[in-house]
Design a protein around this motif. Sequence first.
Motif, PDB file in Angstrom:
ATOM      1  N   SER A  21     155.533  94.906  21.531  1.00  0.00           N
ATOM      2  CA  SER A  21     156.863  95.288  21.059  1.00  0.00           C
ATOM      3  C   SER A  21     157.885  95.202  22.190  1.00  0.00           C
ATOM      4  O   SER A  21     158.997  94.693  22.003  1.00  0.00           O
ATOM      5  N   ASN A  22     157.516  95.667  23.370  1.00  0.00           N
ATOM      6  CA  ASN A  22     158.411  95.597  24.532  1.00  0.00           C
ATOM      7  C   ASN A  22     158.749  94.159  24.896  1.00  0.00           C
ATOM      8  O   ASN A  22     159.889  93.845  25.241  1.00  0.00           O
ATOM      9  N   ILE A  23     157.767  93.282  24.821  1.00  0.00           N
ATOM     10  CA  ILE A  23     158.005  91.868  25.141  1.00  0.00           C
ATOM     11  C   ILE A  23     158.992  91.262  24.145  1.00  0.00           C
ATOM     12  O   ILE A  23     159.950  90.600  24.525  1.00  0.00           O
ATOM     13  N   ASP A  36     156.193  89.578  35.564  1.00  0.00           N
ATOM     14  CA  ASP A  36     156.945  90.715  36.078  1.00  0.00           C
ATOM     15  C   ASP A  36     158.420  90.436  35.841  1.00  0.00           C
ATOM     16  O   ASP A  36     159.140  90.055  36.744  1.00  0.00           O
ATOM     17  N   VAL A  37     158.833  90.576  34.611  1.00  0.00           N
ATOM     18  CA  VAL A  37     160.228  90.316  34.251  1.00  0.00           C
ATOM     19  C   VAL A  37     160.709  91.392  33.296  1.00  0.00           C
ATOM     20  O   VAL A  37     159.929  92.014  32.588  1.00  0.00           O
ATOM     21  N   ASN A  38     161.995  91.616  33.293  1.00  0.00           N
ATOM     22  CA  ASN A  38     162.622  92.455  32.280  1.00  0.00           C
ATOM     23  C   ASN A  38     163.282  91.518  31.294  1.00  0.00           C
ATOM     24  O   ASN A  38     163.948  90.578  31.689  1.00  0.00           O
ATOM     25  N   GLN A  71     157.934  79.574  37.300  1.00  0.00           N
ATOM     26  CA  GLN A  71     159.260  79.802  37.888  1.00  0.00           C
ATOM     27  C   GLN A  71     160.295  80.168  36.823  1.00  0.00           C
ATOM     28  O   GLN A  71     161.359  80.689  37.140  1.00  0.00           O
ATOM     29  N   ASP A  72     159.990  79.882  35.571  1.00  0.00           N
ATOM     30  CA  ASP A  72     160.916  80.130  34.463  1.00  0.00           C
ATOM     31  C   ASP A  72     160.584  81.486  33.843  1.00  0.00           C
ATOM     32  O   ASP A  72     159.518  81.659  33.259  1.00  0.00           O
ATOM     33  N   PRO A  73     161.493  82.481  33.952  1.00  0.00           N
ATOM     34  CA  PRO A  73     161.200  83.811  33.404  1.00  0.00           C
ATOM     35  C   PRO A  73     160.840  83.800  31.921  1.00  0.00           C
ATOM     36  O   PRO A  73     159.945  84.525  31.498  1.00  0.00           O
ATOM     37  N   SER A  74     161.498  82.951  31.120  1.00  0.00           N
ATOM     38  CA  SER A  74     161.177  82.934  29.690  1.00  0.00           C
ATOM     39  C   SER A  74     159.758  82.419  29.459  1.00  0.00           C
ATOM     40  O   SER A  74     159.063  82.887  28.554  1.00  0.00           O
ATOM     41  N   LYS A  79     153.993  83.299  28.230  1.00  0.00           N
ATOM     42  CA  LYS A  79     152.608  83.273  28.698  1.00  0.00           C
ATOM     43  C   LYS A  79     151.977  84.665  28.587  1.00  0.00           C
ATOM     44  O   LYS A  79     150.835  84.803  28.158  1.00  0.00           O
ATOM     45  N   ALA A  80     152.735  85.687  28.960  1.00  0.00           N
ATOM     46  CA  ALA A  80     152.217  87.056  28.849  1.00  0.00           C
ATOM     47  C   ALA A  80     151.873  87.380  27.400  1.00  0.00           C
ATOM     48  O   ALA A  80     150.812  87.937  27.111  1.00  0.00           O
ATOM     49  N   LEU A  81     152.750  87.009  26.478  1.00  0.00           N
ATOM     50  CA  LEU A  81     152.499  87.270  25.061  1.00  0.00           C
ATOM     51  C   LEU A  81     151.286  86.487  24.571  1.00  0.00           C
ATOM     52  O   LEU A  81     150.427  87.023  23.863  1.00  0.00           O
TER      53      LEU A  81
END
Length: 191
Positions: A21-23, A36-38, A71-74, A79-81
């Motif tokens: 949900s946070n992602i 490690d991104v907001n 290198q791309d935050p999005s 990838k995390a999801l």
Amino acid sequence: MSGQINVFDNYLPEAIAERISNIVFGTGNLTNETCDVNGSIPFLIKIDKTSPGMISFASIVYTSQMQYNEQDPSMRVKKALHDISTKFLLSNKMLDGFKPLHGRMYLQVPMPIDEKHKKPHVNLLGKHWVVLYYINDADGTTAFYNPDGTLRTEVEPKRNRLVIFDGTIKHSVGIPKLSPRAVLTYDMIPE
């Protein structure tokens, strides 16, 4: 597999459901070995031509050809999801012998229109499973149809609900009227 619709409530541990949900909604701090991104997933606006006035947002989370650029935050967020999905959602024993073809994230905006569902469809031709993970409670049920086109059943979007169904079943996306509807979906094909 033939004709199965399987619903699993409270599927993930609460901490993992909250992380997803946070992602998606861009709340909280995302931290693990790879991310490690907001922020939230970048969505593309999708205007549905078959449902006038229907607006949703879509983001591809995974394809077999996708290369995640760290290198791309999005891309780190996607990838995390996908990593969470692979570990927790796609590890269901029903999916043994199947692999993800692609994964997508949809966020539908509530729309005050008369239409209840979008047009019935199948995602792919041939044998496959569809995995739906509802990220939040919402209105706008997913409808499933019999081969003759009559309504078979409807599944309500409920936070932390996983639905795995035979991909040859025609289904349609409900149009939310009261709250956003966030769904993570994967099409799983034979290995």
